[in-house]
Design an enzyme around this catalytic site. Structure first.
Site, short mmCIF file in Angstrom:
data_model
loop_
_atom_site.label_atom_id
_atom_site.label_comp_id
_atom_site.label_asym_id
_atom_site.label_seq_id
_atom_site.Cartn_x
_atom_site.Cartn_y
_atom_site.Cartn_z
N HIS A 41 0.83 -1.21 0.00
CA HIS A 41 0.00 0.00 0.00
C HIS A 41 0.86 1.26 0.00
CE1 HIS A 41 -4.05 1.73 0.64
NE2 HIS A 41 -3.37 2.73 1.17
N ASP A 43 0.27 5.54 -1.16
CA ASP A 43 -0.76 6.51 -1.54
C ASP A 43 -0.25 7.63 -2.44
OD1 ASP A 43 -3.45 5.97 -0.44
OD2 ASP A 43 -2.39 5.84 1.47
N GLU A 154 -8.87 1.35 -2.70
CA GLU A 154 -9.02 1.44 -1.24
C GLU A 154 -10.41 1.95 -0.91
OE1 GLU A 154 -6.60 2.92 2.70
OE2 GLU A 154 -6.32 4.04 0.84
N HIS A 181 -13.44 1.83 3.59
CA HIS A 181 -12.40 2.71 4.14
C HIS A 181 -12.86 3.06 5.55
CE1 HIS A 181 -9.72 6.31 4.51
NE2 HIS A 181 -8.88 5.38 4.13
N HIS A 222 -9.10 -1.96 7.18
CA HIS A 222 -10.19 -1.00 7.36
C HIS A 222 -11.54 -1.62 7.71
CE1 HIS A 222 -8.38 2.91 6.51
NE2 HIS A 222 -7.71 2.35 5.52
N HIS A 243 -2.46 -3.02 4.64
CA HIS A 243 -1.69 -2.14 5.54
C HIS A 243 -2.35 -2.16 6.92
CE1 HIS A 243 -4.84 0.31 3.77
NE2 HIS A 243 -4.54 1.40 4.45
N ASP A 351 2.04 2.12 3.80
CA ASP A 351 1.11 3.25 3.86
C ASP A 351 1.82 4.58 3.67
OD1 ASP A 351 -1.45 4.30 3.93
OD2 ASP A 351 -1.58 4.39 6.11
#
Length: 420
Positions: A41, A43, A154, A181, A222, A243, A351
């Site tokens: 993961h 971003d 995600e 999420h 999540h 993650h 992350d």
């Protein structure tokens, strides 16, 4: 004579420590050379949107250490090609995240835009990045010296509660989907929202079946504990946590409880351990809760006077410094998952660029060798480090593909959410 003996013993002790440290570094380096990090993961895509409005034709991904001016708090990006190489990252799941607060139709459109910008970024650097759609593609990219680049969605809000959209996202290259999420979807409960569905709805179970059928990995980061168990009851292919950490080490709801870790060997799933400090350090989690409580207290005392609240909270911050999360904290999570689920069920999901900073000593993607050196010091063998860095994640992806291949003659599921 006695003093000389003591000095000699001390020298030998220090020499032994030095040899052990060097040996740990060599073991980690050998492992990462043989099996570079397959990170679950990152971003960067949402950073491209928030900092550059997805206008990347003049953006340089070679070195992003001067990008502080593009962030309201002056944070530089955690990721670029130079630091990915330094960090020994060989495969990367790029998260095409969009905010959970969006209405579903808007989320679908924005996800398409994030897939587009990520593919364009990959295409701009053909010597360094290569789009990967399969486990074989990952191995081919590695053999050619490129970073295998996969796409992960995600948040289930990105499919608009439509199995047809899942199939189209897969065709566009998405190879995992995080079911929620921060908020519930109409068909699955999130870890950080008030439960609505007691886990998965019937439509949510069809989502899992269809993801398994087409070969899209089911990501349980999540989601609520009940959702995790519901998925494991249905899933026919390995799940991933792209993650997350271990809840026994840090009690955050985003982390994986032992009840779920204990089921991973049967499923074949992998927890890709996160680098977000608030999910690693229990002391930091407790500090944050205390700060939030103090903020609420001050807002009650000084209603309608935000200046007073801000000043008093600043005094509290000065008197109560936040604990620092470390590489050792991250290694503690890996130790615990090994003890409960086994080393075959551990991966890495940093992350980066989705948090303010990583733990001390691995603040950005360049820091992974330091983590693997710490694990080597704790006694992990080179073979075990290779499993954690790459081989477990690659095996889970390949097994998802193999299950999908076995279902090639199965018709698409046509359930509509309205049927719930």
């Amino acid at each position: 004579m006695k003093i000389a003996s003591m000095c000699a013993a001390s020298i030998l002790a220090f020499a032994s420590i030095a040899v052990q440290a060097q040996t740990a570094e060599e073991t980690a380096a050998a492992a990462l050379e043989a099996a570079p990090v397959f990170d679950g993961h990152n971003d960067v895509p949402i950073q491209l949107r928030s900092r550059f409005d997805n206008q990347i034709n003049t953006f340089s991904f070679e070195d992003t250490t001067a990008t502080g001016e593009t962030h309201p708090e002056g944070r530089t990006m955690h990721t670029d090609l130079q630091r990915l190489r330094t960090g020994k990252v060989g495969a990367q799941y790029w998260s095409v995240y969009v905010p959970a607060a969006l209405d579903e139709p808007e989320a679908v459109v924005m996800t398409l835009e994030q897939i587009d910008v990520t593919k364009r970024l990959i295409e701009r650097y053909p010597e360094d990045l290569q789009l990967a759609l399969t486990a074989d593609d990952v191995e081919i990219a590695l053999a050619q010296g490129r970073i295998a680049s996969l796409l992960g969605m995600e948040g289930g809000h990105s499919i608009g509660s439509s199995l047809a959209v899942i199939r189209q996202m897969y065709d566009l290259g998405a190879r995992y989907m995080t079911l929620t999420h921060s908020r519930n979807t109409p068909w699955a409960d999130a870890a950080t929202d008030t439960p609505e569905h007691d886990g998965l709805t019937d439509f949510g179970r069809d989502v899992i079946r269809e993801m398994n059928r087409i070969g899209m990995q089911v990501d349980l980061s999540h989601v609520s504990e009940k959702t995790m168990h519901d998925v494991l009851d249905v899933a026919q292919a390995p799940v991933i946590f792209s993650h997350s950490g271990a809840r026994a080490i840090n009690g955050h709801a985003r982390n994986v409880p032992d009840s779920v870790l204990a089921r991973l060997p049967e499923n074949g799933g992998v927890v890709m351990v996160v680098g977000l400090p608030g999910f690693l350090s229990e002391e930091q989690r407790q500090w944050y809760a205390a700060r939030e409580a103090e903020k609420k207290r001050l807002e009650t005392l000084w209603q309608g006077q935000p200046g007073e609240v801000e000043a008093a909270l600043a005094e509290w911050d000065e008197a109560n410094e936040s604990p620092v999360a470390t590489i050792s904290d991250m290694a503690d999570h890996i130790d615990h998952i090994r003890d409960v689920a086994g080393v075959a069920h551990i991966g890495i999901g940093g992350d980066y660029d989705g948090m303010p900073t990583g733990p001390e000593g691995m603040e950005d993607v360049a820091g992974y060798p330091a983590l693997f050196t710490e694990l080597a010091r704790r006694g992990y063998s080179q073979a075990e480090l290779e499993m954690i860095s790459m081989r477990n994640a690659l095996r889970a992806l390949r097994e998802a593909e193999q299950y999908a291949a076995s279902q090639r003659d199965s018709a698409p599921i046509e359930t509509l959410i309205a049927a719930d």
